[in-house]
Scaffold this active site. Structure first.
Site, PDB file in Angstrom:
ATOM      1  N   ASP A 298      40.492 -12.204  43.807  1.00  0.00           N
ATOM      2  CA  ASP A 298      39.595 -11.906  42.544  1.00  0.00           C
ATOM      3  C   ASP A 298      40.429 -10.299  42.365  1.00  0.00           C
ATOM      4  OD1 ASP A 298      37.967 -11.228  40.392  1.00  0.00           O
ATOM      5  OD2 ASP A 298      36.876 -12.726  41.212  1.00  0.00           O
TER       6      ASP A 298
ATOM      7  N   TRP B 222      42.933   8.210  12.833  1.00  0.00           N
ATOM      8  CA  TRP B 222      42.248   7.841  14.239  1.00  0.00           C
ATOM      9  C   TRP B 222      42.677   9.232  15.041  1.00  0.00           C
ATOM     10  CZ3 TRP B 222      44.937   7.124  19.019  1.00  0.00           C
ATOM     11  CH2 TRP B 222      46.461   7.422  19.089  1.00  0.00           C
TER      12      TRP B 222
ATOM     13  N   SER C 258      59.435  -8.913  31.011  1.00  0.00           N
ATOM     14  CA  SER C 258      60.469  -8.969  32.289  1.00  0.00           C
ATOM     15  C   SER C 258      60.003 -10.138  32.908  1.00  0.00           C
ATOM     16  CB  SER C 258      59.976  -7.559  33.198  1.00  0.00           C
ATOM     17  OG  SER C 258      60.404  -6.484  32.586  1.00  0.00           O
TER      18      SER C 258
ATOM     19  N   HIS D 235      55.790  16.608  20.625  1.00  0.00           N
ATOM     20  CA  HIS D 235      56.873  16.285  19.155  1.00  0.00           C
ATOM     21  C   HIS D 235      55.843  15.516  18.144  1.00  0.00           C
ATOM     22  CE1 HIS D 235      57.292  11.953  21.602  1.00  0.00           C
ATOM     23  NE2 HIS D 235      56.257  12.072  20.921  1.00  0.00           N
ATOM     24  N   HIS D 236      54.632  15.183  18.456  1.00  0.00           N
ATOM     25  CA  HIS D 236      53.995  14.564  17.296  1.00  0.00           C
ATOM     26  C   HIS D 236      53.335  15.831  16.375  1.00  0.00           C
ATOM     27  CE1 HIS D 236      53.364  10.721  18.993  1.00  0.00           C
ATOM     28  NE2 HIS D 236      53.389  11.319  20.263  1.00  0.00           N
TER      29      HIS D 236
ATOM     30  N   GLU E  79      49.169   7.770  25.955  1.00  0.00           N
ATOM     31  CA  GLU E  79      48.482   6.352  25.424  1.00  0.00           C
ATOM     32  C   GLU E  79      49.604   5.393  24.850  1.00  0.00           C
ATOM     33  OE1 GLU E  79      45.461   5.255  25.372  1.00  0.00           O
ATOM     34  OE2 GLU E  79      45.831   3.832  23.835  1.00  0.00           O
TER      35      GLU E  79
ATOM     36  N   SER F 279      35.205   2.419  29.899  1.00  0.00           N
ATOM     37  CA  SER F 279      35.608   1.056  30.060  1.00  0.00           C
ATOM     38  C   SER F 279      37.130   0.920  30.857  1.00  0.00           C
ATOM     39  CB  SER F 279      35.413   0.147  28.997  1.00  0.00           C
ATOM     40  OG  SER F 279      36.150  -0.989  29.043  1.00  0.00           O
ATOM     41  N   SER F 280      37.963   1.908  29.923  1.00  0.00           N
ATOM     42  CA  SER F 280      39.277   1.810  30.529  1.00  0.00           C
ATOM     43  C   SER F 280      39.517   2.365  31.620  1.00  0.00           C
ATOM     44  CB  SER F 280      40.159   2.855  29.345  1.00  0.00           C
ATOM     45  OG  SER F 280      40.126   2.116  28.061  1.00  0.00           O
TER      46      SER F 280
ATOM     47  N   TYR G 251      52.323   4.774  25.584  1.00  0.00           N
ATOM     48  CA  TYR G 251      53.032   4.079  26.881  1.00  0.00           C
ATOM     49  C   TYR G 251      52.037   3.251  27.713  1.00  0.00           C
ATOM     50  CZ  TYR G 251      57.236   6.732  25.739  1.00  0.00           C
ATOM     51  OH  TYR G 251      58.080   7.372  24.899  1.00  0.00           O
TER      52      TYR G 251
ATOM     53  N   HIS H  82      41.405   1.036  10.918  1.00  0.00           N
ATOM     54  CA  HIS H  82      42.400   0.182  11.193  1.00  0.00           C
ATOM     55  C   HIS H  82      42.896   0.392  12.583  1.00  0.00           C
ATOM     56  CE1 HIS H  82      46.268  -2.290  11.069  1.00  0.00           C
ATOM     57  NE2 HIS H  82      46.972  -0.970  11.355  1.00  0.00           N
TER      58      HIS H  82
ATOM     59  N   ARG I  59      52.492   9.637   4.538  1.00  0.00           N
ATOM     60  CA  ARG I  59      51.401   8.312   4.972  1.00  0.00           C
ATOM     61  C   ARG I  59      50.197   8.861   4.402  1.00  0.00           C
ATOM     62  NH1 ARG I  59      51.304   9.535  11.217  1.00  0.00           N
ATOM     63  NH2 ARG I  59      49.611   7.890  11.383  1.00  0.00           N
TER      64      ARG I  59
ATOM     65  N   LYS J  46      65.985  -0.144  30.513  1.00  0.00           N
ATOM     66  CA  LYS J  46      65.386  -1.351  30.643  1.00  0.00           C
ATOM     67  C   LYS J  46      65.950  -2.237  29.589  1.00  0.00           C
ATOM     68  CE  LYS J  46      60.886  -1.277  31.489  1.00  0.00           C
ATOM     69  NZ  LYS J  46      60.434  -1.118  32.946  1.00  0.00           N
TER      70      LYS J  46
ATOM     71  N   HIS K  34      49.924  10.920  23.676  1.00  0.00           N
ATOM     72  CA  HIS K  34      51.650  10.462  23.874  1.00  0.00           C
ATOM     73  C   HIS K  34      51.540   9.360  25.266  1.00  0.00           C
ATOM     74  CE1 HIS K  34      55.273   9.721  22.938  1.00  0.00           C
ATOM     75  NE2 HIS K  34      55.724   9.635  24.040  1.00  0.00           N
TER      76      HIS K  34
ATOM     77  N   THR L 242      64.444   4.330  28.820  1.00  0.00           N
ATOM     78  CA  THR L 242      64.058   3.139  27.872  1.00  0.00           C
ATOM     79  C   THR L 242      65.085   2.261  27.727  1.00  0.00           C
ATOM     80  OG1 THR L 242      62.426   4.691  26.874  1.00  0.00           O
ATOM     81  CG2 THR L 242      62.850   2.482  25.798  1.00  0.00           C
TER      82      THR L 242
END
Lengths: 434, 527
Positions: free
Chosen positions: B108, B144, B270, B304-305, B257, B171-172, B259, B79, B452, B333, B255, B330
């Protein structure tokens, strides 16, 4: 409105959603559920709880202020009310203000958080040290104070309750479903208990919410944690493994029994024996009963647990089977005795991976049925059970089970689960291989 | 349209448009490739959603009813992998492909053939990942995050996932290179950096994050691969390796990632909020600086993870303070969006509803994120459903709902047709309500102590799990309405004007709707 032309549909939908909500909330009204942390029983857990509530209320205030403004604007500044859009687009003063004020709020949060963290990480001056080892999927405990007590703690909820749960059996599952073990960690109240924590295979995490401790158990590392349960808060506390550790991650709970300092000394002096429920076996039985009855259920304000129903006899028989019996080592058991004992041990120790029918899970956990080891040379069979297989979930059971238990489970694996090799081993054979 | 010069002599190139196989499989056209990315993303959203429904069905009540715990772990792992790498990241690349050239006035993307390649890697990468269900032992089941040493135990599906991750990473990175080159070199004359639309800014910053961290992740999984097969012991303690090292490397990628997945969403809303507030975006330059600040801070908060791995006190304090700091930009914003609405003349078409939903629900997730930043409390929240609730508030209500809003916002530009506004609003309300029924109760579950990645739980958690499962099924099936709306809008509907909305800002609204196959052959001039 959205459904102005479809008033019927709208009506039906609202009835449906109303009844759905009624269903959900009537369920909530009756049930024991909990919205917040378990009641803390250590100083650190109380500090964490206070910190948690402080930050929570700060967040609520920020949320209400910001969205109060936003919703005021949404209701007031809309085109349908002919509100004319103004065209302002920046203000350095405002930007500076709403950068500095949140920063100051953060400083206000960081100060108490730092204080609590420093306290949490101070593992010095402990009264007692316990070594905790995570295994797939059980916990091992070892008292490091010279008392030489060590044991393994395994889930005692019967597999049948887990696999056959449905609406009819719902009432049969106990209050502590998946939060009960065959042996609890016994610790004294009012003492600073330090735990050294590691793992044997993959990463686990040892977590008791009411103590405010959670620490990863990492192979190759020795982490530290400590807790000091308030005197007067003796009882049973339950927690879980909190780091994904493979298939039975959800099935390796932690149970801690907190006893008074005197009771603890008595338990240690008695060699660290357990009663049938997996709690400390103490001379003064009435005292133990008292402890068991004031047991803290995880709901905190919940009802007292009902008397243990008859179904726990399964767990008791399992415990009997698993507790190493010292006098039996030199005795010869008949094949029937070995098979009966082996079946019980298999249903606790082996079943998670190799499955109840011995088929395993193809590609993950090998089958016992027809396997080269379980039907081949018995020495290889004894070797893998004694020493495990590094790099896999197969643990070295030589450290966990007695000679007789190993002999029984080997005999069982070779002559049941679709195998019929016909041989058997005795405890003495296992002892010779150690 | 304040800084736009209209161009209408570009549609005569339409006869260059290939058809059939050549158009869709060999395309180098940014719009067609954007469409492919978006369709791929939507398909993966449905697949990842189906996995989520298996999880929620099993968790509807205690005990094991539908799947065994091993398959349950495969579901949670797949998932997340499918949603993160299949739905959210390619979805935003699809938006970038479609909108960046239109927004900066370029004909293009700068590197059209690489653009084709970076898309066509993805279907193969995900085929490999999904085929892993059928190898012995099934799909990856280690979460994951692929933490060692659990992944070292895994079956051959782990190797397949590693190959798939390498392909997605390539690809990314190619997509990111394309974005950077396009934005830095192909802007219309007069469009200085500080005149770029916010979506372009957020994607430019996102692209740098991608280039910085995807190779790190590739390194981590390659070390995993060699640990598994070539006898190295980077992460294997039996050979002197360090399981915690894997976590540090993973989250150094992981991390930024998060963002990567949220900054383009900030960009999209925006655009939407000023359009429907009929008022310019408040604090444009502070928005740009805040985005850059978030991107910078995202590199120094990774641990922090993993507060519970046993870091020294000094390390925990540093990562706590750095993490708390992120809430400053944040917050800027969020305040800017709210102030953009303030004293506007708002209407509430579907894109605006989604944007308000994003601001509201993302902020809720941001505040629970602030709670998670407080290290002592994080010890209690960590690896519980509180975390699951938090990251779905920021990832679903933030990233995915922003993409939905963006789809409604630009769908008329893409297809030339207006979508059905009533159905769009219905889709919003169904999504927003079902989302909250699904994920709000998970906060309580986590606080009360439900870990979890558990296939089974104590009956005390039943009520909120029931709510969550009911909500999840409503949320999942509501998305069929989204697909229906998209298909029916592609097929027909009220003709959209070039501007589509009420005097929106940006070059993309100066070209006709649908946007012709080739646009801005001669660059517009931005005043």
């Amino acid at each position: 409105m959205l459904f102005s032309q479809h008033s019927k549909l709208s009506e039906r939908l609202s009835v449906l959603s109303a009844s759905l909500f009624a269903l959900l909330f009537s369920g909530l009204a009756q049930a024991d559920y909990r919205l917040n942390f378990q009641d803390p029983v250590t100083g650190v857990a109380r500090d964490i709880y206070g910190l948690h509530m402080l930050i929570f209320w700060i967040c609520v205030v920020i949320f209400v202020l910001v969205f109060g403004v936003m919703f005021y604007s949404i209701f007031k500044h809309r085109k349908s009310k002919n509100y004319e859009a103004s065209q302002f687009s920046h203000s350095t003063a405002v930007e500076v203000i709403w950068t500095i004020i949140p920063f100051l709020i953060l400083v206000g949060m960081a100060i108490p958080a730092t204080q609590v963290l420093i306290k949490m990480e101070d593992t010095t001056k402990s009264d007692l040290t316990v070594k905790i080892t995570g295994y797939q999927w059980k916990w091992g405990y070892e008292y490091m104070d010279g008392s030489d007590i060590s044991f393994y703690s395994t889930l005692s909820t019967p597999r049948t309750q887990i696999d056959q749960f449905n609406a009819e059996t719902k009432t049969d599952i106990g209050e502590h479903y998946l939060l009960e073990t065959d042996k609890a960690l016994i610790v004294p109240s009012g003492k600073k208990v330090r735990a050294l924590i590691t793992a044997n295979d993959v990463i686990h995490a040892w977590w008791i919410p009411a103590f405010g401790v959670k620490k990863d158990a990492i192979p190759g590392y020795i982490n530290e944690l400590w807790f000091n349960v308030d005197e007067g808060k003796e009882g049973i506390y339950r927690g879980n493994c909190a780091e994904l550790c493979g298939k039975d991650h959800a099935y390796m709970p932690i149970v801690v029994q907190v006893v008074t300092s005197d009771q603890y000394d008595q338990w240690v002096a008695g060699g660290g024996q357990f009663n049938a429920k997996g709690f400390a076996s103490l001379d003064d039985a009435s005292q133990l009963e008292m402890v068991a009855e004031t047991e803290e259920s995880i709901e905190g304000e919940g009802e007292q647990p009902p008397a243990e129903p008859a179904k726990s006899s399964f767990a008791e028989s399992v415990i009997e089977a698993v507790v190493p019996s010292a006098e039996a080592s030199d005795a010869q058991l008949s094949v029937d005795q070995l098979m009966a004992k082996g079946e019980k041990i298999y249903s606790v120790q082996c079943v998670a991976c190799h499955q109840a029918n011995g088929a395993g899970i193809p590609g993950v956990f090998p089958a016992i049925t027809g396997s080269a080891i379980a039907t081949g040379n018995i020495d290889a069979h004894i070797d893998i059970i004694l020493n495990g297989k590094p790099g896999t979930a197969m643990a070295a059971y030589g450290r966990q089970l007695s000679d007789e238990d190993i002999a029984a489970v080997i005999t069982y694996q070779r002559n049941a689960l679709g195998n019929s090799v016909g041989d058997s081993v005795q405890a003495a054979d296992i002892a010779a291989k150690r | 349209m304040s800084h736009a010069a209209a161009h209408d002599h570009h549609d005569d190139h339409d006869h260059h448009m290939p058809t059939g196989f050549r158009r869709w499989f060999m395309s180098t056209n940014h719009k067609d490739i954007g469409t492919l990315y978006l369709i791929f993303s939507l398909a993966m959203l449905m697949l990842g959603g189906a996995f989520a429904l298996v999880i929620r069905a099993e968790l509807f009540q205690p005990g094991l009813q539908y799947v065994d715990p091993h398959f349950f772990n495969q579901m949670t792992t797949m998932h997340a992998l499918v949603m993160v790498f299949g739905a959210v990241m390619p979805g935003f690349v699809g938006f970038a492909n479609w909108m960046l050239p239109l927004m900066v006035g370029a004909p293009d993307m700068a590197l059209p053939r690489m653009n084709n390649w970076s898309f066509w890697i993805l279907p193969f990468a995900f085929s490999i990942l999904i085929i892993s269900f059928f190898v012995p032992g099934g799909a990856p089941a280690s979460g994951w995050t692929l933490y060692a040493p659990l992944t070292i135990q895994g079956g051959m599906s782990v190797d397949m996932a590693i190959v798939a991750i390498h392909m997605m990473g390539i690809s990314s990175i190619m997509g990111a290179i394309n974005v950077i080159v396009t934005v830095l070199n192909m802007r219309a004359p007069g469009m200085t950096l500080m005149k770029m639309p916010m979506f372009v800014w957020t994607w430019l910053i996102t692209a740098f994050l991608l280039i910085a961290v995807m190779p790190v992740f590739a390194g981590a999984v390659t070390m995993l691969l060699t640990d598994r097969h070539f006898g190295t012991a980077f992460f294997n303690p039996a050979g002197g390796g360090d399981p915690v090292l894997y976590q540090h490397i993973f989250w150094f990628f992981g991390h930024p990632e998060v963002y990567i997945m949220i900054l383009p969403a900030f960009g999209i809303i925006s655009h939407i909020i000023p359009t429907f507030a009929r008022k310019p975006l408040f604090g444009y330059s502070s928005m740009v600086f805040a985005t850059a600040a978030i991107a910078f801070l995202s590199f120094i908060v990774w641990a922090h993870h993993m507060f519970t791995v046993g870091m020294p006190l000094q390390g925990e304090l540093f990562f706590m303070y750095a993490t708390m700091l992120i809430s400053v930009p944040t917050g800027v914003k969020v305040f800017n969006w709210v102030t953009t609405m303030w004293r506007g003349s708002m209407t509430f078409e579907t894109p605006m509803l989604f944007s308000i939903g994003v601001v509201f629900l993302f902020t809720l997730g941001g505040l629970s994120g602030l709670m998670l930043a407080i290290t002592p409390a994080d010890f209690q929240y960590h690896d519980t459903y509180f975390v699951v609730a938090h990251f779905h508030y920021v990832l679903f209500a933030g990233a995915v709902m922003a993409m939905m809003g963006g789809t409604y916002f630009w769908l008329p530009k893409w297809t030339g047709h207006m979508y059905n506004e009533k159905l769009g609003k219905l889709h919003f309300w169904l999504t927003a309500i079902a989302f909250n029924i699904t994920f709000f109760p998970q906060h309580f579950l986590g606080l009360a102590g439900m870990p979890r990645r558990y296939a089974d739980y104590n009956p005390i958690f039943t009520e909120f799990n029931v709510m969550s499962s009911v909500g999840a099924f409503c949320l999942g099936f509501s998305q069929l309405l989204f697909i229906y709306i998209i298909i029916s809008t592609v097929r027909g509907g009220k003709k959209a004007t070039a501007e589509v909305w009420d005097n929106p800002e940006g070059l993309e609204w100066t070209v006709p709707s649908p946007a012709p196959f080739h646009t801005f052959d001669t660059p517009p001039t931005v005043k």
